[in-house]
Design an enzyme around this catalytic site. Sequence first.
Site, PDB file in Angstrom:
ATOM      1  N   PHE A 213     -39.793  41.159  12.608  1.00  0.00           N
ATOM      2  CA  PHE A 213     -40.835  40.827  13.576  1.00  0.00           C
ATOM      3  C   PHE A 213     -40.470  41.436  14.920  1.00  0.00           C
ATOM      4  CE2 PHE A 213     -39.785  37.298  10.683  1.00  0.00           C
ATOM      5  CZ  PHE A 213     -40.719  37.644   9.730  1.00  0.00           C
ATOM      6  N   ASP A 215     -40.173  41.793  18.252  1.00  0.00           N
ATOM      7  CA  ASP A 215     -40.299  40.969  19.460  1.00  0.00           C
ATOM      8  C   ASP A 215     -39.480  41.600  20.585  1.00  0.00           C
ATOM      9  OD1 ASP A 215     -37.728  40.512  18.529  1.00  0.00           O
ATOM     10  OD2 ASP A 215     -37.726  38.404  19.117  1.00  0.00           O
ATOM     11  N   ASP A 283     -33.935  39.637   9.798  1.00  0.00           N
ATOM     12  CA  ASP A 283     -34.546  39.304  11.088  1.00  0.00           C
ATOM     13  C   ASP A 283     -33.997  37.988  11.633  1.00  0.00           C
ATOM     14  OD1 ASP A 283     -37.073  39.698  13.035  1.00  0.00           O
ATOM     15  OD2 ASP A 283     -36.846  37.592  12.527  1.00  0.00           O
TER      16      ASP A 283
HETATM   17  N1  56B Z   1     -37.919  38.579  15.492  1.00  0.00           N
HETATM   18  C1  56B Z   1     -38.121  37.300  15.701  1.00  0.00           C
HETATM   19  N2  56B Z   1     -38.664  36.889  16.871  1.00  0.00           N
HETATM   20  C2  56B Z   1     -38.858  35.566  17.053  1.00  0.00           C
HETATM   21  C3  56B Z   1     -38.530  34.614  16.109  1.00  0.00           C
HETATM   22  C4  56B Z   1     -38.881  33.372  16.643  1.00  0.00           C
HETATM   23  C5  56B Z   1     -38.689  32.004  16.058  1.00  0.00           C
HETATM   24  N3  56B Z   1     -38.721  31.981  14.664  1.00  0.00           N
HETATM   25  C6  56B Z   1     -38.347  30.747  14.033  1.00  0.00           C
HETATM   26  C7  56B Z   1     -38.291  30.860  12.592  1.00  0.00           C
HETATM   27  C8  56B Z   1     -37.190  30.232  12.070  1.00  0.00           C
HETATM   28  C9  56B Z   1     -36.254  29.878  13.086  1.00  0.00           C
HETATM   29  O1  56B Z   1     -35.805  28.575  12.991  1.00  0.00           O
HETATM   30  C10 56B Z   1     -36.967  30.259  14.395  1.00  0.00           C
HETATM   31  O2  56B Z   1     -37.175  29.207  15.267  1.00  0.00           O
HETATM   32  C11 56B Z   1     -39.407  33.606  17.906  1.00  0.00           C
HETATM   33  N4  56B Z   1     -39.388  34.938  18.131  1.00  0.00           N
HETATM   34  C12 56B Z   1     -39.699  35.671  19.345  1.00  0.00           C
HETATM   35  O3  56B Z   1     -38.556  35.634  20.192  1.00  0.00           O
HETATM   36  C13 56B Z   1     -38.978  35.737  21.561  1.00  0.00           C
HETATM   37  C14 56B Z   1     -38.636  34.468  22.290  1.00  0.00           C
HETATM   38  O4  56B Z   1     -37.459  34.556  22.945  1.00  0.00           O
HETATM   39  P1  56B Z   1     -37.113  33.531  24.129  1.00  0.00           P
HETATM   40  O5  56B Z   1     -38.051  33.874  25.275  1.00  0.00           O
HETATM   41  O6  56B Z   1     -35.679  33.772  24.431  1.00  0.00           O
HETATM   42  O7  56B Z   1     -37.389  32.159  23.561  1.00  0.00           O
HETATM   43  C15 56B Z   1     -40.505  35.874  21.519  1.00  0.00           C
HETATM   44  O8  56B Z   1     -40.866  37.223  21.461  1.00  0.00           O
HETATM   45  C16 56B Z   1     -40.816  35.160  20.220  1.00  0.00           C
HETATM   46  O9  56B Z   1     -42.086  35.521  19.718  1.00  0.00           O
HETATM   47  C17 56B Z   1     -37.936  35.044  14.862  1.00  0.00           C
HETATM   48  O10 56B Z   1     -37.597  34.289  13.957  1.00  0.00           O
HETATM   49  N5  56B Z   1     -37.757  36.393  14.722  1.00  0.00           N
END
Ligand code: 56B
Length: 306
Positions: A213, A215, A283
Amino acid sequence: MEEVRATSAWVAGCSTHVVVDSKGLEKVVDTIQGSIPKVEWDFEGIHYFDNGPLTVQYLFVLDALNFCFWPDKDMTYDHLASGLRAALRNDKSVFDADRLQKYTGPQLRELLKWPRPLPLEDERIRLLHEVGQELERNFGGKAANLVESCGKSAVYLVALITRHFPGFRDHSMYKGHQVFLYKRAQIFAADLWGAFKGQGYGEFNDIGAITMFADYIVPAVLRNLGVLRYSSALASIIESNKEISSGSEEEVELRACSIYAVEKMRELIEIKSGKKVLSVELDLWLWSFGIHCSSLQPHRTLSIYY
Ligand SMILES: Nc1nc2c(c(CN[C@H]3C=C[C@H](O)[C@@H]3O)cn2[C@@H]2O[C@H](COP(=O)(O)O)[C@@H](O)[C@H]2O)c(=O)[nH]1
């Protein structure tokens, strides 16, 4: 997700600001020796889960709003996930489709117990309304019906979401070509799979088709690990915390090269160790590493997609 994979690979092939370093990638793969540390979904303990359709509604609302927290220096994804969980525990009808269509900015703030305007608040409200309207119009108001209509295919789920909900159409133009990234639509499928442990609403026969994903955390992790390298101009923009415009070459390259690098990592793990890993697993490992790493320097783009 063939179009995400193919178009990201195409960007990586002609990218000038970001390079996927094959030596760096190989080093990481050698270090992990075929077994990536297993990270449990909800390792943070912040998500709502009741093993039923309300969890699906919660995750869909969560991923409709899962973007761009950084403009508020105190806000993170955790606040959104746990804030929505508290709201739902307090009132089981809080994400009913008719109510989603009516929220105002101040009401969403109140729901999340956030004391000031949320980053991109108007867009968040517009997307909540879109989710409520389209769920009501075509899916009997329930995200669970949307998921059930996908015949256990994550690919079909992403296609259906992007067809019905314009806010999830995460794509860009790059050097005259359309590039597909689909971060929030894919993460919704992965969240279902993780939350329901691959059963019930989380059962997908093709979960391996989902990419990472794209991000703002994982690209910074990949750079930190030596898998991505940036041009000196891009490095200095990021290091000085300057904003990078959405849709710029730099931004598309950061995201697409991350997808490409994780696909390559997955291939190399299989070649070297014979073990199959999923991009979703890679990821989560990279992301969880990133949020615990205080020295990370993410790029800053105002975007509704991530
Ligand atoms: N690649 C990727 N990006 C992810 C996630 C997740 C949460 N996934 C949940 C699934 C299972 C776990 O238990 C996680 O809680 C959020 N994001 C992204 O991160 C950024 C937030 O950063 P900060 O501002 O520091 O909170 C924002 O772009 C957000 O969209 C992920 O898994 N993979």
